[in-house]
Design a protein around this motif. Sequence first.
Motif, PDB file in Angstrom:
ATOM      1  N   LYS A 125       0.834  -1.208   0.000  1.00 15.13           N
ATOM      2  CA  LYS A 125       0.000   0.000   0.000  1.00 15.13           C
ATOM      3  C   LYS A 125       0.866   1.255   0.000  1.00 15.13           C
ATOM      4  O   LYS A 125       0.573   2.234  -0.695  1.00 15.13           O
ATOM      5  CB  LYS A 125      -0.927   0.004   1.215  1.00 15.13           C
ATOM      6  CG  LYS A 125      -2.114  -0.931   1.102  1.00 15.13           C
ATOM      7  CD  LYS A 125      -2.997  -0.857   2.339  1.00 15.13           C
ATOM      8  CE  LYS A 125      -4.183  -1.804   2.241  1.00 15.13           C
ATOM      9  NZ  LYS A 125      -5.032  -1.773   3.455  1.00 15.13           N
ATOM     10  N   GLY A 126       1.936   1.226   0.816  1.00 10.67           N
ATOM     11  CA  GLY A 126       2.844   2.369   0.869  1.00 10.67           C
ATOM     12  C   GLY A 126       3.468   2.652  -0.485  1.00 10.67           C
ATOM     13  O   GLY A 126       3.540   3.813  -0.922  1.00 10.67           O
ATOM     14  N   LYS A 127       3.908   1.599  -1.170  1.00  8.61           N
ATOM     15  CA  LYS A 127       4.533   1.802  -2.484  1.00  8.61           C
ATOM     16  C   LYS A 127       3.511   2.314  -3.498  1.00  8.61           C
ATOM     17  O   LYS A 127       3.809   3.222  -4.288  1.00  8.61           O
ATOM     18  CB  LYS A 127       5.164   0.505  -2.988  1.00  8.61           C
ATOM     19  CG  LYS A 127       5.770   0.655  -4.385  1.00  8.61           C
ATOM     20  CD  LYS A 127       6.444  -0.618  -4.873  1.00  8.61           C
ATOM     21  CE  LYS A 127       7.858  -0.709  -4.361  1.00  8.61           C
ATOM     22  NZ  LYS A 127       8.632  -1.772  -5.056  1.00  8.61           N
ATOM     23  N   LEU A 128       2.304   1.759  -3.491  1.00 12.24           N
ATOM     24  CA  LEU A 128       1.283   2.180  -4.450  1.00 12.24           C
ATOM     25  C   LEU A 128       0.838   3.624  -4.196  1.00 12.24           C
ATOM     26  O   LEU A 128       0.495   4.344  -5.140  1.00 12.24           O
ATOM     27  CB  LEU A 128       0.086   1.230  -4.400  1.00 12.24           C
ATOM     28  CG  LEU A 128       0.340  -0.168  -4.980  1.00 12.24           C
ATOM     29  CD1 LEU A 128      -0.866  -1.077  -4.756  1.00 12.24           C
ATOM     30  CD2 LEU A 128       0.678  -0.091  -6.470  1.00 12.24           C
ATOM     31  N   HIS A 129       0.847   4.054  -2.930  1.00 13.38           N
ATOM     32  CA  HIS A 129       0.548   5.452  -2.631  1.00 13.38           C
ATOM     33  C   HIS A 129       1.641   6.369  -3.196  1.00 13.38           C
ATOM     34  O   HIS A 129       1.345   7.448  -3.718  1.00 13.38           O
ATOM     35  CB  HIS A 129       0.410   5.666  -1.119  1.00 13.38           C
ATOM     36  CG  HIS A 129      -0.957   5.366  -0.590  1.00 13.38           C
ATOM     37  ND1 HIS A 129      -1.455   4.095  -0.494  1.00 13.38           N
ATOM     38  CD2 HIS A 129      -1.950   6.189  -0.137  1.00 13.38           C
ATOM     39  CE1 HIS A 129      -2.683   4.130   0.006  1.00 13.38           C
ATOM     40  NE2 HIS A 129      -3.019   5.391   0.224  1.00 13.38           N
ATOM     41  N   LYS A 130       2.898   5.921  -3.101  1.00 16.02           N
ATOM     42  CA  LYS A 130       4.007   6.698  -3.686  1.00 16.02           C
ATOM     43  C   LYS A 130       3.857   6.766  -5.197  1.00 16.02           C
ATOM     44  O   LYS A 130       4.085   7.815  -5.811  1.00 16.02           O
ATOM     45  CB  LYS A 130       5.344   6.063  -3.316  1.00 16.02           C
ATOM     46  CG  LYS A 130       5.730   6.231  -1.864  1.00 16.02           C
ATOM     47  CD  LYS A 130       7.081   5.587  -1.584  1.00 16.02           C
ATOM     48  CE  LYS A 130       7.461   5.724  -0.108  1.00 16.02           C
ATOM     49  NZ  LYS A 130       8.767   5.042   0.170  1.00 16.02           N
ATOM     50  N   TYR A 131       3.475   5.636  -5.799  1.00 13.28           N
ATOM     51  CA  TYR A 131       3.238   5.621  -7.245  1.00 13.28           C
ATOM     52  C   TYR A 131       2.160   6.637  -7.618  1.00 13.28           C
ATOM     53  O   TYR A 131       2.296   7.397  -8.587  1.00 13.28           O
ATOM     54  CB  TYR A 131       2.780   4.227  -7.701  1.00 13.28           C
ATOM     55  CG  TYR A 131       3.881   3.189  -7.836  1.00 13.28           C
ATOM     56  CD1 TYR A 131       5.201   3.487  -7.541  1.00 13.28           C
ATOM     57  CD2 TYR A 131       3.587   1.897  -8.274  1.00 13.28           C
ATOM     58  CE1 TYR A 131       6.201   2.539  -7.665  1.00 13.28           C
ATOM     59  CE2 TYR A 131       4.574   0.936  -8.412  1.00 13.28           C
ATOM     60  CZ  TYR A 131       5.880   1.254  -8.106  1.00 13.28           C
ATOM     61  OH  TYR A 131       6.858   0.312  -8.233  1.00 13.28           O
TER      62      TYR A 131
END
Length: 359
Positions: free
Chosen positions: A336-342
């Motif tokens: 989730k953290g990575k997808l939010h950064k994306y």
Amino acid sequence: MDDEFEKLFKVKVDFDDKMDTGKENELKIAQFISYYCKRKNIKHLDATGVAKVIEYCSRIAENQNKLSTRFSKIAELLIEADAWAEVDKEPYIRDKHIKKAYDEKIYRNNMIEEKMLEMYKTRKVIIDIKERKIGRINGLSVMNLGDHVFGKPSVITATTFIGHKGVINIEREVEMSGSIHDKGVMILEGYLSEKFAQDVPLSLTGKICFEQSYGGIDGDSASSTELYALLSSLGDVPLKQYIAVTGSVNQKGEIQPVGGVTEKIEGFFDICNHFGLTGDQGVMIPYQNIEDLVLKDEVIRAVQKGIFHIYPVSSIEEGIEILTDKSYLDIYERIKGKLHKYADSDNQSTASGKNLKRK
């Protein structure tokens, strides 16, 4: 479907090639064996021999709770087992003669399997069965040559990065993928969207590939395997290469049964056995396929000794924990953290593009 059929044939019957196990049907198999041995004037079987034939009936039926009614297959086995009992100068056909006959039949038909196994042995086909790696996993497929069916491991890789194209099936892009496999890949995007795109758009491009595959691919039995590779890439979490995976998955993350699990397990076991069993290796299968396992003696002994393992799973969350030794909640938080950064990076680039257009 022919209208004339109903006029000519008044009674239509569907004959099943399988029947339930149980004392009554097992006795019928034994009676057929006795009848056939008398008719062909070959040696009779002792109790161990009959038990082994019944075991192989379950193997042909691909289910522990079923027996095959393909009596021609049983007859072939008895004729050859009689020859091996004659070589050993035994008065009866025993379990070892039935096993020898079965193994010899496989040997006569498994040239392609042997050549493929040799490619793994000589590293012409690259496979890792000892380490942990990100975005890489060993899947399992089945090859059916008519007279012989065998399992073959396949390395599946996944890469993920910022974008809007979703999950891309590389095989489909080059027209090497069947419609069922394409459907399986599209299901993965549905799962990712429901789990990780409830509050932000799914700003993701992911690519999935069957490495060193030069023929067509179809079926959805690798869909869960592909999803694990995607989750690994998104969460930067390494997967155990020494656990091969098979199983279909739906959009809710539930693991669904597949075919050929016995051959798939044996195919991966043969490769692990050649390079040396470490005690950690094994195969992950759908829990619904447990009753379909009719494994060869070598695999059963390895499982009993604890040097090879079979993991039945019912969900992606359960499977990812086995493959990583981490809580799926922790892994999903990282994803989730990575997808939010994306999503943030995508929004910033979109905003920058609009500003440039205004200028």
